[in-house]
Every structure is written in C-alpha cells, then in structure tokens.
Design a protein around this motif. Sequence first.
Motif, mmCIF file in Angstrom:
data_model
loop_
_atom_site.group_PDB
_atom_site.id
_atom_site.type_symbol
_atom_site.label_atom_id
_atom_site.label_comp_id
_atom_site.label_asym_id
_atom_site.label_seq_id
_atom_site.Cartn_x
_atom_site.Cartn_y
_atom_site.Cartn_z
ATOM 1 N N ASP A 56 30.375 15.804 54.503
ATOM 2 C CA ASP A 56 31.260 16.163 55.612
ATOM 3 C C ASP A 56 30.888 17.523 56.203
ATOM 4 O O ASP A 56 30.925 17.713 57.434
ATOM 5 N N VAL A 57 30.530 18.477 55.337
ATOM 6 C CA VAL A 57 30.145 19.797 55.826
ATOM 7 C C VAL A 57 28.852 19.697 56.635
ATOM 8 O O VAL A 57 28.724 20.286 57.725
ATOM 9 N N ARG A 58 27.883 18.957 56.139
ATOM 10 C CA ARG A 58 26.613 18.815 56.852
ATOM 11 C C ARG A 58 26.790 18.100 58.189
ATOM 12 O O ARG A 58 26.061 18.372 59.158
ATOM 13 N N ALA A 59 27.766 17.199 58.235
ATOM 14 C CA ALA A 59 28.027 16.469 59.471
ATOM 15 C C ALA A 59 28.859 17.277 60.456
ATOM 16 O O ALA A 59 29.131 16.807 61.567
ATOM 17 N N GLY A 60 29.269 18.476 60.027
ATOM 18 C CA GLY A 60 30.059 19.317 60.905
ATOM 19 C C GLY A 60 31.492 18.861 61.065
ATOM 20 O O GLY A 60 32.144 19.187 62.072
ATOM 21 N N LYS A 61 31.991 18.127 60.110
ATOM 22 C CA LYS A 61 33.362 17.625 60.202
ATOM 23 C C LYS A 61 34.338 18.791 60.153
ATOM 24 O O LYS A 61 34.312 19.589 59.218
ATOM 25 N N PRO A 62 35.201 18.915 61.144
ATOM 26 C CA PRO A 62 36.150 20.035 61.147
ATOM 27 C C PRO A 62 37.074 19.974 59.931
ATOM 28 O O PRO A 62 37.475 18.892 59.490
ATOM 29 N N ASP A 63 37.378 21.130 59.398
ATOM 30 C CA ASP A 63 38.378 21.227 58.338
ATOM 31 C C ASP A 63 37.956 20.530 57.042
ATOM 32 O O ASP A 63 38.791 20.208 56.198
#
Length: 402
Positions: A12-19
């Motif tokens: 999720d962090v690598r995908a730029g998912k907010p929050d």
Amino acid sequence: MRSPLLRTLVADVRAGKPDAEEAFWRYAAVTGTPLVEPDPEGDPDHRLVTFVRREDPAHPATHVLALVHTVTDKDRHAGDLAPHLMQRVDGTGVWAISHRLRADHRASYQFHATDGTREDALRADRASWLRVLDHAEPDPLNDRAPLPSRDGRNPASVLELPEAPPQSRIRRRDDVDRGRTLGTEVDGRSVTVHLPPGHRPDGGPYALAVLLDGEMWGPVLGVGDILDNLHADGDLPPTVAVLVDTMGRRMQDLACSAPFVDWLADTLLPWAEREYGAGADAARTVVAGQSAGGLTAAFAAFRRPDRFGLALSQSGSFWWPDDERGSEWLTGQYAWAERRPVTLHLEVGLQEWMLLQENRRLRNVLRARGYDVRYREFNGGHDYACWRGGLADGLAALLGEG
C-alpha cells in the motif's frame, strides 16, 4: 517479510495509498499487539507473531531490539543479539520483527530503542545487557495488563497465544473477600504476611505457604490477590502465606543453604504458629520458590521434612553447583538418601534451555525412588509472566486436596 499484514502495508505504501500507515496503526490499536497471524507453514499448532513498534519522531531510533523473555536471552548468552533487531519498514515509522511460535506460548517482552551504532546495540556482555534491561520499555499497544517490575525498571508487556494455559486467578477481582497483608520482621529479616479472609489467631490450625523472594511476590506482583482468589474459589483451604525477603541474599540463602533452611524450620515456622496458628503440620506446609528459590524449596523438603511436607519448585536451578563438587548435587541426594515423606510439585519452561533437562532428570529420580511428585512443562521461559499462574496452580494442587 513473513507477515501478510506487513506485506500489505508495504504494498500500500509503495502504491501511494493515502493513509496506509495510519490505517495499519488503527488496526493494531483495535486488535492489540503483537500481531498474531496463522502459521505461514500451515501448522495449526503454531502462529506467526509480529512485534511492532511505532517510531517516536521526537526521539528517532537507529536500532530497536525486541526482548522476548528467554527467547532473546538464549541468543544473548550465545553472544548474538542480531536475530532480535527489529526492521524499519521502508517509507514508514513501523519497526517490526516476526517469530514463529507454538500456539501455547506465553512470555513477557519489551522494546529497547537506541540512537547509536549497530555495534553498540548488539553488545551482549553482562554490563551492557543490564543497561538494556534498565531502559527497556513495554509495548504501548498491548492491551493486556503489564507485568510489573522492581528496582526502578519499567513493566513488561505480556504475550499470551490462544492455547497458553489459562491464568484465571492472577487478576484482582472485585467479587471476593479480601485477606489482610502485614509487613514485619522476624529475627531481623523482613517478611510479609498475608492472612486469609476471616483469619483469627485462635481459629487455626491454618495451612502455611512460605514464599521465597517475598519482595517480588508481595509489593510488586501482589500475590495476595492470587491467594484471595484461590480462597474464594474453594481451591485452597484457609492458608497463611509468609513471604520471606531473599533477593538481597540469594547466593547465601538460596544455594542449598542448611543454615537458611534451618532458620525457616526452627525460627520462622514456630513464629508463624505462635502468631497466626499456621505451620504446625508439615503435611499442610508448603515452601515455594522460583529459579534458585525453586532449588531451595526442594532442598528444604529434603533437609527438613519434619517441617516442610510440601515443596513447589518453579524453574528450579537444579544444575547447582557446577563447580569442583560437580553438578546437580540435590538430584544426587534424592537419588541415594533415604526417601523422605514429602510431596513435590515441579514445573519448568520448554524455553529454559539451561534448566529443562536438569528438571526432567530430577523428576525421573523422584519417580524412581517412589516420591509423590507432580510435574509439568509449560511453553515459556524463566519468567514471572508464567510463574504467577504456575504458583496459583501449584498451591492449589498441593494444599487444595482433601
């Protein structure tokens, strides 16, 4: 990274998912930590346990050790703490480390964060280790009651996996009658006395439990609550507990010391009988201890069976003395001496690599000699998180029958 939860966070962090990170911490706060997931190898008797710590922006760390009681100690004794360094999850403030543990594991644990070099963080000599223990901290997201400590150290958090033995008697309960706790001295030594609910000096004879390392069991761990729960549940006859301070004299008193055991038998027990109506009957008098105290409890029953008919040893240090006299001295005494009319309750942790085989050998000797011995192994270590439940069970097993 073995944890599916952490792998999801990374993705999720690598995908730029907010929050993404905040969602992870909200989940951890709701479920409590450490994070417990199914075993990646598919074994239903194991779990993947992931310890997580949130970075403090005001005090950033360069290295964090996860101190899982006895699991970490084993590697520390071998001089290698590297397997216990937590990893910082890239792009987050999440420090994490995973262990594959059996589903009945119980252990206390803490975190130790440093801002120095890796070499300093991994120092395993005794002086460095004591400094680590002096500053280690509990897990703020663990929702279980912490395990108290003493000497100014921080409490520890407690890991209890789903199949760990229940410890229903260790918490203070509001629905039970309270006994009384008194502090006093006997022959210049500090002791704490816990009287059962409704105790009267002329109401005996009462059973007696002598607990070694009283300065831990009394003011720190509050063993009076355990005793009150046992009385309320009908698992213990009315029992006076005398907690004897020994932590400042462990090497003198708790190494199969004949003078100390004779002091217990000839000074402390007559005093308890005069003051509280307890200790006259050896068959209703138990001496209990942990580690060197467990060794001493078994020695007290061997040396003075006329006063101590029952002994409760938890993680007993039966390797003693391991010098020119050899090792496992007390086991040899039980093997060759005349059998004593005593009952022993022994328990030891499966993680206690320095004690497990020694306790098993003593058990085997006792059984071969025809002793009444109760024995159990728990999946934990040299740890009050395990011992407090074992103490309750052992006292009930020894004093609660008949």
